[in-house]
Write a protein that holds these residues in place. Structure first.
Motif, PDB file in Angstrom:
ATOM      1  N   TRP A 188     -20.225 -80.920 -36.188  1.00  0.00           N
ATOM      2  CA  TRP A 188     -20.277 -80.427 -34.816  1.00  0.00           C
ATOM      3  C   TRP A 188     -20.852 -79.014 -34.748  1.00  0.00           C
ATOM      4  O   TRP A 188     -20.617 -78.192 -35.638  1.00  0.00           O
ATOM      5  CB  TRP A 188     -18.873 -80.370 -34.200  1.00  0.00           C
ATOM      6  CG  TRP A 188     -18.244 -81.682 -33.901  1.00  0.00           C
ATOM      7  CD1 TRP A 188     -17.344 -82.356 -34.684  1.00  0.00           C
ATOM      8  CD2 TRP A 188     -18.439 -82.482 -32.732  1.00  0.00           C
ATOM      9  NE1 TRP A 188     -16.968 -83.533 -34.076  1.00  0.00           N
ATOM     10  CE2 TRP A 188     -17.625 -83.634 -32.864  1.00  0.00           C
ATOM     11  CE3 TRP A 188     -19.220 -82.331 -31.580  1.00  0.00           C
ATOM     12  CZ2 TRP A 188     -17.565 -84.625 -31.901  1.00  0.00           C
ATOM     13  CZ3 TRP A 188     -19.159 -83.333 -30.611  1.00  0.00           C
ATOM     14  CH2 TRP A 188     -18.344 -84.466 -30.771  1.00  0.00           C
ATOM     15  N   THR A 189     -21.597 -78.754 -33.701  1.00  0.00           N
ATOM     16  CA  THR A 189     -22.001 -77.400 -33.350  1.00  0.00           C
ATOM     17  C   THR A 189     -21.861 -77.279 -31.840  1.00  0.00           C
ATOM     18  O   THR A 189     -21.700 -78.285 -31.143  1.00  0.00           O
ATOM     19  CB  THR A 189     -23.442 -77.101 -33.792  1.00  0.00           C
ATOM     20  OG1 THR A 189     -23.720 -75.725 -33.596  1.00  0.00           O
ATOM     21  CG2 THR A 189     -24.446 -77.940 -33.014  1.00  0.00           C
ATOM     22  N   CYS A 190     -21.882 -76.076 -31.329  1.00  0.00           N
ATOM     23  CA  CYS A 190     -21.691 -75.942 -29.889  1.00  0.00           C
ATOM     24  C   CYS A 190     -22.493 -74.764 -29.337  1.00  0.00           C
ATOM     25  O   CYS A 190     -22.943 -73.882 -30.083  1.00  0.00           O
ATOM     26  CB  CYS A 190     -20.217 -75.784 -29.538  1.00  0.00           C
ATOM     27  SG  CYS A 190     -19.548 -74.138 -29.883  1.00  0.00           S
ATOM     28  N   GLN A 191     -22.663 -74.793 -28.033  1.00  0.00           N
ATOM     29  CA  GLN A 191     -23.339 -73.718 -27.313  1.00  0.00           C
ATOM     30  C   GLN A 191     -22.484 -73.365 -26.099  1.00  0.00           C
ATOM     31  O   GLN A 191     -22.140 -74.246 -25.297  1.00  0.00           O
ATOM     32  CB  GLN A 191     -24.739 -74.158 -26.876  1.00  0.00           C
ATOM     33  CG  GLN A 191     -25.549 -73.065 -26.198  1.00  0.00           C
ATOM     34  CD  GLN A 191     -26.962 -73.525 -25.887  1.00  0.00           C
ATOM     35  OE1 GLN A 191     -27.341 -74.643 -26.237  1.00  0.00           O
ATOM     36  NE2 GLN A 191     -27.734 -72.681 -25.234  1.00  0.00           N
ATOM     37  N   ILE A 192     -22.134 -72.091 -25.963  1.00  0.00           N
ATOM     38  CA  ILE A 192     -21.245 -71.646 -24.881  1.00  0.00           C
ATOM     39  C   ILE A 192     -22.067 -71.039 -23.750  1.00  0.00           C
ATOM     40  O   ILE A 192     -22.949 -70.214 -23.991  1.00  0.00           O
ATOM     41  CB  ILE A 192     -20.230 -70.610 -25.409  1.00  0.00           C
ATOM     42  CG1 ILE A 192     -19.392 -71.230 -26.536  1.00  0.00           C
ATOM     43  CG2 ILE A 192     -19.320 -70.129 -24.284  1.00  0.00           C
ATOM     44  CD1 ILE A 192     -18.464 -70.245 -27.214  1.00  0.00           C
ATOM     45  N   GLU A 193     -21.751 -71.445 -22.538  1.00  0.00           N
ATOM     46  CA  GLU A 193     -22.383 -70.851 -21.358  1.00  0.00           C
ATOM     47  C   GLU A 193     -21.365 -69.946 -20.664  1.00  0.00           C
ATOM     48  O   GLU A 193     -20.228 -70.365 -20.422  1.00  0.00           O
ATOM     49  CB  GLU A 193     -22.847 -71.941 -20.390  1.00  0.00           C
ATOM     50  CG  GLU A 193     -23.549 -71.394 -19.147  1.00  0.00           C
ATOM     51  CD  GLU A 193     -23.941 -72.474 -18.161  1.00  0.00           C
ATOM     52  OE1 GLU A 193     -24.444 -72.113 -17.076  1.00  0.00           O
ATOM     53  OE2 GLU A 193     -23.736 -73.666 -18.455  1.00  0.00           O
ATOM     54  N   ARG A 194     -21.766 -68.725 -20.371  1.00  0.00           N
ATOM     55  CA  ARG A 194     -20.882 -67.757 -19.726  1.00  0.00           C
ATOM     56  C   ARG A 194     -21.467 -67.315 -18.391  1.00  0.00           C
ATOM     57  O   ARG A 194     -22.688 -67.338 -18.186  1.00  0.00           O
ATOM     58  CB  ARG A 194     -20.656 -66.543 -20.636  1.00  0.00           C
ATOM     59  CG  ARG A 194     -20.051 -66.888 -21.992  1.00  0.00           C
ATOM     60  CD  ARG A 194     -19.851 -65.661 -22.853  1.00  0.00           C
ATOM     61  NE  ARG A 194     -19.380 -66.009 -24.188  1.00  0.00           N
ATOM     62  CZ  ARG A 194     -18.100 -66.160 -24.514  1.00  0.00           C
ATOM     63  NH1 ARG A 194     -17.168 -65.963 -23.586  1.00  0.00           N
ATOM     64  NH2 ARG A 194     -17.745 -66.483 -25.757  1.00  0.00           N
ATOM     65  N   VAL A 236     -16.197 -67.894 -19.883  1.00  0.00           N
ATOM     66  CA  VAL A 236     -16.734 -69.192 -20.296  1.00  0.00           C
ATOM     67  C   VAL A 236     -16.826 -70.128 -19.093  1.00  0.00           C
ATOM     68  O   VAL A 236     -15.852 -70.314 -18.356  1.00  0.00           O
ATOM     69  CB  VAL A 236     -15.859 -69.829 -21.385  1.00  0.00           C
ATOM     70  CG1 VAL A 236     -16.332 -71.249 -21.693  1.00  0.00           C
ATOM     71  CG2 VAL A 236     -15.875 -68.982 -22.649  1.00  0.00           C
ATOM     72  N   VAL A 237     -18.018 -70.684 -18.900  1.00  0.00           N
ATOM     73  CA  VAL A 237     -18.231 -71.661 -17.837  1.00  0.00           C
ATOM     74  C   VAL A 237     -18.199 -73.072 -18.406  1.00  0.00           C
ATOM     75  O   VAL A 237     -17.578 -73.982 -17.849  1.00  0.00           O
ATOM     76  CB  VAL A 237     -19.580 -71.410 -17.120  1.00  0.00           C
ATOM     77  CG1 VAL A 237     -19.865 -72.505 -16.097  1.00  0.00           C
ATOM     78  CG2 VAL A 237     -19.592 -70.041 -16.475  1.00  0.00           C
ATOM     79  N   SER A 238     -18.878 -73.268 -19.528  1.00  0.00           N
ATOM     80  CA  SER A 238     -18.900 -74.590 -20.168  1.00  0.00           C
ATOM     81  C   SER A 238     -19.183 -74.432 -21.656  1.00  0.00           C
ATOM     82  O   SER A 238     -19.711 -73.409 -22.101  1.00  0.00           O
ATOM     83  CB  SER A 238     -19.955 -75.491 -19.526  1.00  0.00           C
ATOM     84  OG  SER A 238     -21.255 -74.991 -19.801  1.00  0.00           O
TER      85      SER A 238
END
Length: 252
Positions: free
Chosen positions: A92-98, A104-106
């Motif tokens: 798994w990897t992830c990308q955070i939207e702020r 944190v939004v998503s």
């Protein structure tokens, strides 16, 4: 990314994510699922309608704070137990939207099912452990030979019984070293037929099994051979035979 004023592009992006060959799961700030693409539904056997709105920990439970750590620390691997009991291992990897305030939004999580690779690695480790147990504890020699006669592997407890070090013949030509034994068994093995022979070499008696090994295209690429030192067993049979012969003669 599509412009907010371009609904057609947004719809196209949504279709691409939904049909992507890798897992796409989007979470809100509370780690509730807002996107669950087709690959996620297939791999985890949970339809999107059932997953959306639930906590990621409910659908994909893991040990510890895996999902919080993924968001904070970057790429991770986890094994998830599906509802039907099947275990799936994913990278798994992830990308955070702020937002503008840094909240944190998503969290967009991207996963890749590596269960088959993990299973293969586990099998290889087990087979490696089994081979080590055999060559380190049985009076046996394991060796390999290519078409040109080159020895590429030569190990086993049996080497000590004939005064040879480990890997003694690696890089040498088996055909040349043992040409007095005749080429027929080696030729037959390289032609695809399992061979079993008995030989007397290095002052010892051996039972040999020569196994042809094929590559991915079906062509024979080398011989894997096992040579078992049976000197003690043969000597025991000879002593028994001599004893029986003497006993028979004395009764006449």
């Amino acid at each position: 990314m599509a412009s907010p004023s371009d609904p057609a592009a947004e719809a196209r992006e949504a279709r691409l994510l939904r049909g992507a060959p890798f897992i796409v799961v989007e979470l809100d700030a509370g780690r509730r699922i807002t996107v669950w693409n087709d690959a996620a539904a297939r791999v985890f056997a949970v339809p999107a309608a059932e997953a959306l709105g639930t906590a990621i920990e409910q659908q994909l439970p893991t040990a510890g704070e895996f999902w919080a750590g993924l968001a904070e620390d970057g790429p991770r691997t986890a094994t998830h137990a599906r509802q039907d009991g099947v275990e799936v291992t994913c990278e798994w990897t992830c990308q955070i939207e702020r937002d503008a305030a840094g909240e944190v939004v998503s969290i967009a999580c991207y996963g890749r099912d590596i269960s088959d690779r993990v299973a293969r690695d586990t099998t290889l480790r087990l087979e490696g452990a089994m081979l080590r147990a055999i060559i380190e504890n049985m009076n046996i020699i394991v060796w390999t030979m290519k078409h040109d006669g080159l020895c590429t592997y030569h190990r086993g407890k049996g080497l000590g019984s004939i005064g040879m070090p480990q890997h003694a013949l690696v890089g040498q030509n088996i055909r040349e070293l043992y040409k007095n034994l005749g080429p027929e068994p080696l030729d037959a093995a390289l032609a695809g037929t399992l061979q079993h022979t008995s030989t007397e070499v290095h002052g010892a008696s051996f039972e040999n099994w020569m196994i042809p090994v094929r590559d991915d295209e079906g062509a024979i690429e080398l011989i894997v051979a096992l040579s078992l030192n049976v000197t003690e067993q043969r000597e025991g049979r000879r002593r028994c035979a001599r004893s029986c012969c003497r006993s028979s003669n004395s009764n006449r």
